[in-house]
Design a protein around this motif. Structure first.
Motif, PDB file in Angstrom:
ATOM      1  N   LEU A 124       0.807  -1.220   0.000  1.00  0.00           N
ATOM      2  CA  LEU A 124       0.000   0.000   0.000  1.00  0.00           C
ATOM      3  C   LEU A 124       0.841   1.271   0.000  1.00  0.00           C
ATOM      4  O   LEU A 124       0.284   2.372  -0.001  1.00  0.00           O
ATOM      5  N   ALA A 125       2.173   1.138   0.006  1.00  0.00           N
ATOM      6  CA  ALA A 125       3.059   2.293   0.187  1.00  0.00           C
ATOM      7  C   ALA A 125       2.831   3.331  -0.908  1.00  0.00           C
ATOM      8  O   ALA A 125       2.910   3.019  -2.104  1.00  0.00           O
ATOM      9  N   PRO A 126       2.579   4.596  -0.521  1.00  0.00           N
ATOM     10  CA  PRO A 126       2.349   5.644  -1.526  1.00  0.00           C
ATOM     11  C   PRO A 126       3.628   6.323  -1.995  1.00  0.00           C
ATOM     12  O   PRO A 126       3.598   7.102  -2.952  1.00  0.00           O
ATOM     13  N   SER A 127       4.747   6.067  -1.329  1.00  0.00           N
ATOM     14  CA  SER A 127       5.992   6.748  -1.686  1.00  0.00           C
ATOM     15  C   SER A 127       7.169   5.789  -1.533  1.00  0.00           C
ATOM     16  O   SER A 127       7.091   4.779  -0.819  1.00  0.00           O
ATOM     17  N   ALA A 128       8.264   6.122  -2.204  1.00  0.00           N
ATOM     18  CA  ALA A 128       9.462   5.294  -2.119  1.00  0.00           C
ATOM     19  C   ALA A 128      10.036   5.311  -0.708  1.00  0.00           C
ATOM     20  O   ALA A 128      10.551   4.287  -0.232  1.00  0.00           O
ATOM     21  N   GLU A 129       9.956   6.446  -0.038  1.00  0.00           N
ATOM     22  CA  GLU A 129      10.516   6.541   1.307  1.00  0.00           C
ATOM     23  C   GLU A 129       9.787   5.604   2.270  1.00  0.00           C
ATOM     24  O   GLU A 129      10.421   4.915   3.080  1.00  0.00           O
ATOM     25  N   LEU A 130       8.456   5.585   2.189  1.00  0.00           N
ATOM     26  CA  LEU A 130       7.703   4.684   3.055  1.00  0.00           C
ATOM     27  C   LEU A 130       7.970   3.226   2.679  1.00  0.00           C
ATOM     28  O   LEU A 130       8.073   2.369   3.557  1.00  0.00           O
ATOM     29  N   LEU A 131       8.111   2.954   1.401  1.00  0.00           N
ATOM     30  CA  LEU A 131       8.419   1.594   0.960  1.00  0.00           C
ATOM     31  C   LEU A 131       9.774   1.148   1.501  1.00  0.00           C
ATOM     32  O   LEU A 131       9.923  -0.002   1.958  1.00  0.00           O
ATOM     33  N   ILE A 132      10.755   2.039   1.487  1.00  0.00           N
ATOM     34  CA  ILE A 132      12.078   1.704   2.031  1.00  0.00           C
ATOM     35  C   ILE A 132      11.968   1.371   3.517  1.00  0.00           C
ATOM     36  O   ILE A 132      12.540   0.379   3.991  1.00  0.00           O
ATOM     37  N   GLY A 133      11.224   2.180   4.257  1.00  0.00           N
ATOM     38  CA  GLY A 133      11.094   1.950   5.692  1.00  0.00           C
ATOM     39  C   GLY A 133      10.443   0.616   6.008  1.00  0.00           C
ATOM     40  O   GLY A 133      10.920  -0.120   6.894  1.00  0.00           O
ATOM     41  N   PHE A 134       9.392   0.281   5.286  1.00  0.00           N
ATOM     42  CA  PHE A 134       8.712  -0.970   5.591  1.00  0.00           C
ATOM     43  C   PHE A 134       9.408  -2.180   4.969  1.00  0.00           C
ATOM     44  O   PHE A 134       9.214  -3.304   5.438  1.00  0.00           O
ATOM     45  N   ARG A 135      10.228  -1.967   3.957  1.00  0.00           N
ATOM     46  CA  ARG A 135      11.089  -3.068   3.493  1.00  0.00           C
ATOM     47  C   ARG A 135      12.141  -3.388   4.554  1.00  0.00           C
ATOM     48  O   ARG A 135      12.496  -4.563   4.761  1.00  0.00           O
ATOM     49  N   LEU A 136      12.642  -2.364   5.241  1.00  0.00           N
ATOM     50  CA  LEU A 136      13.555  -2.603   6.350  1.00  0.00           C
ATOM     51  C   LEU A 136      12.863  -3.417   7.430  1.00  0.00           C
ATOM     52  O   LEU A 136      13.427  -4.410   7.949  1.00  0.00           O
ATOM     53  N   LEU A 137      11.639  -3.031   7.785  1.00  0.00           N
ATOM     54  CA  LEU A 137      10.882  -3.761   8.797  1.00  0.00           C
ATOM     55  C   LEU A 137      10.562  -5.178   8.313  1.00  0.00           C
ATOM     56  O   LEU A 137      10.609  -6.134   9.097  1.00  0.00           O
ATOM     57  N   GLN A 138      10.272  -5.327   7.035  1.00  0.00           N
ATOM     58  CA  GLN A 138      10.013  -6.649   6.474  1.00  0.00           C
ATOM     59  C   GLN A 138      11.234  -7.549   6.620  1.00  0.00           C
ATOM     60  O   GLN A 138      11.129  -8.731   6.985  1.00  0.00           O
ATOM     61  N   GLY A 139      12.420  -7.008   6.351  1.00  0.00           N
ATOM     62  CA  GLY A 139      13.644  -7.790   6.503  1.00  0.00           C
ATOM     63  C   GLY A 139      13.918  -8.144   7.951  1.00  0.00           C
ATOM     64  O   GLY A 139      14.310  -9.273   8.261  1.00  0.00           O
ATOM     65  N   LEU A 140      13.711  -7.177   8.857  1.00  0.00           N
ATOM     66  CA  LEU A 140      13.907  -7.440  10.280  1.00  0.00           C
ATOM     67  C   LEU A 140      13.009  -8.575  10.753  1.00  0.00           C
ATOM     68  O   LEU A 140      13.447  -9.488  11.464  1.00  0.00           O
ATOM     69  N   ALA A 141      11.736  -8.533  10.357  1.00  0.00           N
ATOM     70  CA  ALA A 141      10.791  -9.567  10.787  1.00  0.00           C
ATOM     71  C   ALA A 141      11.078 -10.899  10.100  1.00  0.00           C
ATOM     72  O   ALA A 141      11.021 -11.965  10.731  1.00  0.00           O
ATOM     73  N   GLY A 142      11.390 -10.856   8.806  1.00  0.00           N
ATOM     74  CA  GLY A 142      11.658 -12.085   8.069  1.00  0.00           C
ATOM     75  C   GLY A 142      12.886 -12.818   8.541  1.00  0.00           C
ATOM     76  O   GLY A 142      13.019 -14.040   8.336  1.00  0.00           O
TER      77      GLY A 142
END
Length: 438
Positions: A124-142
């Motif tokens: 659902l990310a509307p911007s690249a910056e938000l996508l970067i932040g939640f990709r970081l969180l995705q990696g941390l959780a994964g």
């Protein structure tokens, strides 16, 4: 560094069959054979190990579309890959000690739930910056899947059985980098780039439900670590102070960097320098991955139990170094101008030999750490990701007209891995604190 592990380690006993599933039969026999996990648990652990490469590689075909859709430069969108990789590397250092303190099941379920939520937000990310932040969180959780899967194997197995199981995991998780871009490309036929994250969230949710229903706790309360952050740091310091464990960890990390340099450079080398088509590159990449998987199965099914793990590891490292040296000679023109076939053959041998290196470095390192398998697994994973991330940019340091940097990085990492193994592990010596390798 001392040669033995921390002296305060509690004794480690294999978990009973009742720990292998959430609802085991009451009559399960407590034998060595009964301790072997069933097919479902094997697939679950393989799926947990495969989820991070799926998260990275399924997304690759969508990068150009993301750049256009979010109106961001390519360099910014590339940071979504870097953020996910960094999260996977650093998250293991957090999750590993947590699993030693609270058991495997709760941190794994928490990590999987967080992974699903972070992946859904990425969609659902509307911007690249938000996508970067939640990709970081995705990696941390994964990262919970990677580190706890290895720790669970250590809980359930020892010695050669552990090495065999790691080879089985390689069969499952090794397929992920091959099929992930293909799956991503197929998703993009029916949806935009956000659909890739929807599929990843669905895969994560399915794994979470299967873990909740089928994977019971494998670390009994009596064997868990006590204390807070200070105790966790002392455990990590004790692991790093074990010279032999550190040697296997570094050997595995540099070997992984050799593999990662191939992954980073091969699209450019095969297609741009040697003029192969995208289809030819995909075929060669698949063949090399199959070679890695087959070698892993030969390691687990034929060699482990008949040849000591140290000897198999030494042979694998020797083959990797020899293949890297041959690639360096070919790319520098010592044999004259060579075509794609000899270079592809050298890469195939190098990749295949990793099937004798990676499972055995993991097994030999974890044999020394029954008291802190989660923390040990975290260090193994973090070392591999960080060293690989450092080695990856070096393969293109001399520009786009030569494959020499790739071969130099591969040979340097192979020699460093061999040096750490021989200089720190000293496999020709008897080690009192280490269980028999074979």
């Amino acid at each position: 560094m001392s040669e033995t592990g921390p002296a305060t380690a509690p004794s480690h006993e294999q978990p009973s069959p009742e720990t292998l599933s959430a609802r085991p039969p009451a009559s399960a026999p407590k034998t060595t054979a009964a301790r072997r996990t069933g097919l479902l648990v094997t697939v679950v652990l393989g799926g947990l190990s495969a989820l991070p490469p799926l998260s990275m590689d399924m997304y690759l075909p969508a990068l150009p579309e993301v750049t256009t859709a979010l109106h961001s430069p390519a360099a910014t969108v590339q940071l979504t890959l870097t953020a996910c990789l960094a999260g996977m590397a650093l998250g293991q250092l957090v999750v590993g000690p947590m699993s030693d303190k609270w058991g495997r099941r709760r941190p794994l379920l928490a990590g999987m739930v967080l992974y699903v939520l972070a992946t859904a937000v990425c969609a659902l990310a509307p911007s690249a910056e938000l996508l970067i932040g939640f990709r970081l969180l995705q990696g941390l959780a994964g990262s919970a899947g990677i580190v706890i899967a290895r720790a669970v194997v250590r809980d359930l197995y020892d010695g050669v059985e552990m090495a065999r199981f790691f080879s089985t995991l390689m069969l499952i998780s090794g397929v992920a980098p091959i099929v992930a871009p293909l799956i991503g490309a197929q998703v993009l036929r029916f949806a935009d780039w956000r659909g890739v994250f929807v599929v990843l969230a669905a895969v994560g949710l399915a794994l979470t439900l299967v873990v909740w229903r089928s994977l019971g706790e494998t670390l009994p309360p009596a064997q868990r670590q006590t204390g807070g952050v200070g105790a966790a740091l002392r455990t990590v310091r004790g692991l790093l102070g074990d010279r032999v464990f550190a040697g296997y960890t570094l050997a595995g990390g540099f070997a992984f960097a050799t593999l990662f340099s191939y992954i980073s450079a091969s699209p450019f080398v095969v297609q741009e320098i040697y003029g192969a088509s995208a289809q030819t590159f995909s075929l060669l990449f698949g063949l090399n991955s199959i070679g890695l998987i087959v070698a892993g199965q030969v390691n687990g099914k034929l060699l482990v139990g008949r040849v000591s793990l140290d000897k198999v590891l030494a042979g694998g490292l020797a083959v990797v170094a020899t293949a890297a040296a041959a690639l360096l000679l070919m790319t520098t023109g010592v044999f004259g101008e060579v075509g794609l076939v000899p270079v592809a053959a050298g890469l195939f041998v190098l990749m295949s030999a990793m099937g004798f290196v990676l499972p055995n470095t993991n097994a030999l390192a974890l044999m020394r750490t029954p008291h802190a398998a989660g923390s040990a697994s975290a260090l193994l994973g973090t070392a591999s990701f960080l060293v690989g991330a450092v080695a990856s940019p070096l393969v293109g340091i001399a520009g786009e007209d030569t494959a020499v940097p790739m071969a130099v990085v591969q040979l340097a990492c192979a020699l460093l891995a061999s040096g750490c193994f021989l200089g720190m592990c000293r496999p020709w010596r008897d080690r009192e604190a280490a269980p028999a390798a074979a």
